[in-house]
Design a protein around this motif. Structure first.
Motif, PDB file in Angstrom:
ATOM      1  N   SER A  28       0.722  -1.099  -0.051  1.00  0.00           N
ATOM      2  CA  SER A  28       0.136  -0.020   0.188  1.00  0.00           C
ATOM      3  C   SER A  28       0.746   1.368   0.148  1.00  0.00           C
ATOM      4  CB  SER A  28      -1.002  -0.024   1.087  1.00  0.00           C
ATOM      5  OG  SER A  28      -1.674   1.112   1.293  1.00  0.00           O
ATOM      6  N   HIS A  29       1.873   1.137   0.936  1.00  0.00           N
ATOM      7  CA  HIS A  29       2.848   2.270   0.851  1.00  0.00           C
ATOM      8  C   HIS A  29       3.511   2.626  -0.330  1.00  0.00           C
ATOM      9  CE1 HIS A  29       6.089   5.015   2.069  1.00  0.00           C
ATOM     10  NE2 HIS A  29       6.886   4.137   1.436  1.00  0.00           N
ATOM     11  N   TRP A  30       3.903   1.508  -1.123  1.00  0.00           N
ATOM     12  CA  TRP A  30       4.709   1.779  -2.218  1.00  0.00           C
ATOM     13  C   TRP A  30       3.875   2.024  -3.474  1.00  0.00           C
ATOM     14  CZ3 TRP A  30       9.486   3.330  -2.278  1.00  0.00           C
ATOM     15  CH2 TRP A  30      10.189   2.845  -1.304  1.00  0.00           C
ATOM     16  N   GLY A  31       2.549   1.695  -3.374  1.00  0.00           N
ATOM     17  CA  GLY A  31       1.635   2.128  -4.253  1.00  0.00           C
ATOM     18  C   GLY A  31       1.404   3.521  -4.442  1.00  0.00           C
ATOM     19  N   VAL A  32       1.387   4.205  -3.234  1.00  0.00           N
ATOM     20  CA  VAL A  32       0.943   5.629  -2.753  1.00  0.00           C
ATOM     21  C   VAL A  32       2.260   6.325  -3.497  1.00  0.00           C
ATOM     22  CG1 VAL A  32       0.701   7.643  -1.242  1.00  0.00           C
ATOM     23  CG2 VAL A  32      -0.696   5.437  -1.258  1.00  0.00           C
ATOM     24  N   GLU A  33       3.486   5.787  -2.897  1.00  0.00           N
ATOM     25  CA  GLU A  33       4.792   6.274  -3.309  1.00  0.00           C
ATOM     26  C   GLU A  33       5.110   6.332  -4.852  1.00  0.00           C
ATOM     27  OE1 GLU A  33       8.197   8.330  -2.085  1.00  0.00           O
ATOM     28  OE2 GLU A  33       6.670   7.812  -0.759  1.00  0.00           O
ATOM     29  N   ASN A  34       4.621   5.173  -5.405  1.00  0.00           N
ATOM     30  CA  ASN A  34       4.886   5.105  -6.870  1.00  0.00           C
ATOM     31  C   ASN A  34       3.977   6.029  -7.769  1.00  0.00           C
ATOM     32  OD1 ASN A  34       6.916   3.346  -6.681  1.00  0.00           O
ATOM     33  ND2 ASN A  34       5.903   1.381  -6.891  1.00  0.00           N
ATOM     34  N   GLY A  35       2.670   6.143  -7.384  1.00  0.00           N
ATOM     35  CA  GLY A  35       1.705   7.071  -7.883  1.00  0.00           C
ATOM     36  C   GLY A  35       2.332   8.459  -7.925  1.00  0.00           C
ATOM     37  N   LEU A  36       2.802   8.990  -6.547  1.00  0.00           N
ATOM     38  CA  LEU A  36       3.126  10.320  -6.488  1.00  0.00           C
ATOM     39  C   LEU A  36       4.330  10.540  -7.485  1.00  0.00           C
ATOM     40  CD1 LEU A  36       3.506  13.055  -5.133  1.00  0.00           C
ATOM     41  CD2 LEU A  36       4.825  12.062  -3.403  1.00  0.00           C
ATOM     42  N   HIS A  37       5.454   9.662  -7.438  1.00  0.00           N
ATOM     43  CA  HIS A  37       6.533   9.726  -8.365  1.00  0.00           C
ATOM     44  C   HIS A  37       6.092   9.732  -9.803  1.00  0.00           C
ATOM     45  CE1 HIS A  37       9.556   9.772  -5.421  1.00  0.00           C
ATOM     46  NE2 HIS A  37       9.208   8.866  -4.806  1.00  0.00           N
ATOM     47  N   TRP A  38       5.231   8.911 -10.216  1.00  0.00           N
ATOM     48  CA  TRP A  38       4.801   8.972 -11.528  1.00  0.00           C
ATOM     49  C   TRP A  38       4.062  10.594 -12.065  1.00  0.00           C
ATOM     50  CZ3 TRP A  38       0.072   9.988 -14.132  1.00  0.00           C
ATOM     51  CH2 TRP A  38       0.033   9.456 -15.417  1.00  0.00           C
ATOM     52  N   GLU A  39       3.214  10.841 -11.055  1.00  0.00           N
ATOM     53  CA  GLU A  39       2.838  12.160 -11.166  1.00  0.00           C
ATOM     54  C   GLU A  39       3.891  13.355 -11.351  1.00  0.00           C
ATOM     55  OE1 GLU A  39       0.009  12.660  -7.887  1.00  0.00           O
ATOM     56  OE2 GLU A  39      -1.619  12.317  -9.039  1.00  0.00           O
ATOM     57  N   LEU A  40       4.699  13.281 -10.503  1.00  0.00           N
ATOM     58  CA  LEU A  40       5.949  14.152 -10.572  1.00  0.00           C
ATOM     59  C   LEU A  40       6.731  14.224 -11.830  1.00  0.00           C
ATOM     60  CD1 LEU A  40       7.178  13.979  -7.049  1.00  0.00           C
ATOM     61  CD2 LEU A  40       6.198  15.847  -7.880  1.00  0.00           C
ATOM     62  N   ASP A  41       6.713  12.886 -12.522  1.00  0.00           N
ATOM     63  CA  ASP A  41       7.649  12.861 -13.605  1.00  0.00           C
ATOM     64  C   ASP A  41       6.920  13.235 -14.823  1.00  0.00           C
ATOM     65  OD1 ASP A  41       9.679  12.131 -15.293  1.00  0.00           O
ATOM     66  OD2 ASP A  41       9.094   9.983 -15.525  1.00  0.00           O
ATOM     67  N   VAL A  42       5.392  12.655 -14.789  1.00  0.00           N
ATOM     68  CA  VAL A  42       4.881  12.745 -16.035  1.00  0.00           C
ATOM     69  C   VAL A  42       4.322  14.322 -16.172  1.00  0.00           C
ATOM     70  CG1 VAL A  42       2.763  11.865 -17.147  1.00  0.00           C
ATOM     71  CG2 VAL A  42       4.399  10.303 -16.213  1.00  0.00           C
ATOM     72  N   VAL A  43       3.552  14.557 -15.088  1.00  0.00           N
ATOM     73  CA  VAL A  43       2.865  15.931 -15.057  1.00  0.00           C
ATOM     74  C   VAL A  43       4.001  16.954 -15.197  1.00  0.00           C
ATOM     75  CG1 VAL A  43       1.389  17.594 -13.895  1.00  0.00           C
ATOM     76  CG2 VAL A  43       0.778  15.000 -13.940  1.00  0.00           C
ATOM     77  N   PHE A  44       5.078  17.026 -14.239  1.00  0.00           N
ATOM     78  CA  PHE A  44       6.055  17.959 -14.302  1.00  0.00           C
ATOM     79  C   PHE A  44       7.371  17.859 -14.653  1.00  0.00           C
ATOM     80  CE2 PHE A  44       3.074  18.614 -10.687  1.00  0.00           C
ATOM     81  CZ  PHE A  44       2.535  19.904 -10.984  1.00  0.00           C
ATOM     82  N   GLY A  45       7.560  16.387 -15.440  1.00  0.00           N
ATOM     83  CA  GLY A  45       8.843  16.030 -15.983  1.00  0.00           C
ATOM     84  C   GLY A  45       9.876  16.291 -15.041  1.00  0.00           C
ATOM     85  N   GLU A  46       9.829  15.893 -13.984  1.00  0.00           N
ATOM     86  CA  GLU A  46      10.773  16.072 -12.776  1.00  0.00           C
ATOM     87  C   GLU A  46      12.232  15.200 -13.399  1.00  0.00           C
ATOM     88  OE1 GLU A  46      10.506  16.509  -8.409  1.00  0.00           O
ATOM     89  OE2 GLU A  46      10.591  14.382  -8.550  1.00  0.00           O
ATOM     90  N   ASP A  47      11.826  14.057 -13.830  1.00  0.00           N
ATOM     91  CA  ASP A  47      13.281  13.336 -14.235  1.00  0.00           C
ATOM     92  C   ASP A  47      13.945  13.892 -15.485  1.00  0.00           C
ATOM     93  OD1 ASP A  47      12.687  11.308 -12.531  1.00  0.00           O
ATOM     94  OD2 ASP A  47      11.931   9.720 -13.948  1.00  0.00           O
ATOM     95  N   ILE A  48      13.491  14.869 -16.234  1.00  0.00           N
ATOM     96  CA  ILE A  48      14.268  15.647 -17.236  1.00  0.00           C
ATOM     97  C   ILE A  48      14.685  16.833 -16.796  1.00  0.00           C
ATOM     98  CG2 ILE A  48      13.447  14.213 -19.062  1.00  0.00           C
ATOM     99  CD1 ILE A  48      11.451  16.523 -19.772  1.00  0.00           C
ATOM    100  N   SER A  49      14.199  17.212 -15.411  1.00  0.00           N
ATOM    101  CA  SER A  49      14.788  18.595 -14.973  1.00  0.00           C
ATOM    102  C   SER A  49      16.269  18.920 -15.047  1.00  0.00           C
ATOM    103  CB  SER A  49      14.284  18.867 -13.608  1.00  0.00           C
ATOM    104  OG  SER A  49      14.656  20.077 -13.031  1.00  0.00           O
ATOM    105  N   GLN A  50      16.781  19.947 -15.218  1.00  0.00           N
ATOM    106  CA  GLN A  50      18.178  20.173 -15.301  1.00  0.00           C
ATOM    107  C   GLN A  50      18.788  21.043 -13.942  1.00  0.00           C
ATOM    108  OE1 GLN A  50      19.924  21.181 -19.275  1.00  0.00           O
ATOM    109  NE2 GLN A  50      18.661  19.474 -19.961  1.00  0.00           N
ATOM    110  N   LEU A  51      17.708  21.055 -13.050  1.00  0.00           N
ATOM    111  CA  LEU A  51      18.049  21.853 -11.949  1.00  0.00           C
ATOM    112  C   LEU A  51      19.086  21.204 -11.059  1.00  0.00           C
ATOM    113  CD1 LEU A  51      14.550  22.998 -10.637  1.00  0.00           C
ATOM    114  CD2 LEU A  51      16.244  24.455 -11.785  1.00  0.00           C
ATOM    115  N   ARG A  52      20.253  21.966 -10.875  1.00  0.00           N
ATOM    116  CA  ARG A  52      21.176  21.310 -10.012  1.00  0.00           C
ATOM    117  C   ARG A  52      22.192  22.194  -8.951  1.00  0.00           C
ATOM    118  NH1 ARG A  52      19.543  17.781 -12.696  1.00  0.00           N
ATOM    119  NH2 ARG A  52      20.140  16.558 -14.239  1.00  0.00           N
TER     120      ARG A  52
END
Length: 108
Positions: A28-52
Motif C-alpha cells: 500500500s505504501h509503495w503504491g502511493v509512493e509510486n503514484g506520486l513519483h509518476w505524477e511528478l515525472d509525467v505531469v511536471f517532467g521532474e526526471d528531465i529537469s536540469q536543476l542542479r
C-alpha cells in the motif's frame, strides 16, 4: 521472450505480528509512493529537469508536491462536468480558465 522467475528477500522492522498485514501495508505504501513519483515525472517532467545548483532541485520538488496536493484538494465541479480529473487535467483546466486558477490560489 524468456521470462525468468526471481525471488527477493526484504527485511523490515515492524510492530505487526501478522506477516500478511505487514506485506499489505508495504504494498500500500509503495503504491502511493509510486503514484506520486509518476505524477511528478509525467505531469511536471521532474526526471528531465536540469536543476542542479545548490538546493534548487529539492526546492522545486517540494513546490511540485505542494501543487499536486493543492490541485487534489480543489473542487473543480463548477468548471467541468467530469468528476475525477487527473492532475494534468486540472492543470490544463487552470491554464484555460482564469477563474479556475483564482479558485486554486484561494485554496492556498
Amino acid at each position: 521472450m524468456n521470462l525468468k522467475e526471481s525471488l527477493e528477500m526484504r527485511f523490515i522492522i515492524t510492530s505487526l505480528t501478522d506477516a500478511g498485514k505487514a506485506c499489505e501495508a508495504m504494498r500500500s505504501h509503495w503504491g502511493v509512493e509510486n503514484g506520486l513519483h509518476w505524477e511528478l515525472d509525467v505531469v511536471f517532467g521532474e526526471d528531465i529537469s536540469q536543476l542542479r545548483k545548490d538546493n534548487s532541485a529539492a526546492n522545486m520538488n517540494m513546490l511540485r508536491k505542494l501543487v499536486i496536493n493543492i490541485l487534489k484538494q480543489t473542487d473543480f465541479s463548477e468548471f467541468t462536468k467530469a468528476k475525477n480529473l487527473s492532475i494534468s487535467g486540472k492543470q490544463m483546466l487552470c491554464d484555460k480558465h482564469e477563474g479556475c486558477l483564482e479558485k486554486v490560489v484561494k485554496n492556498i
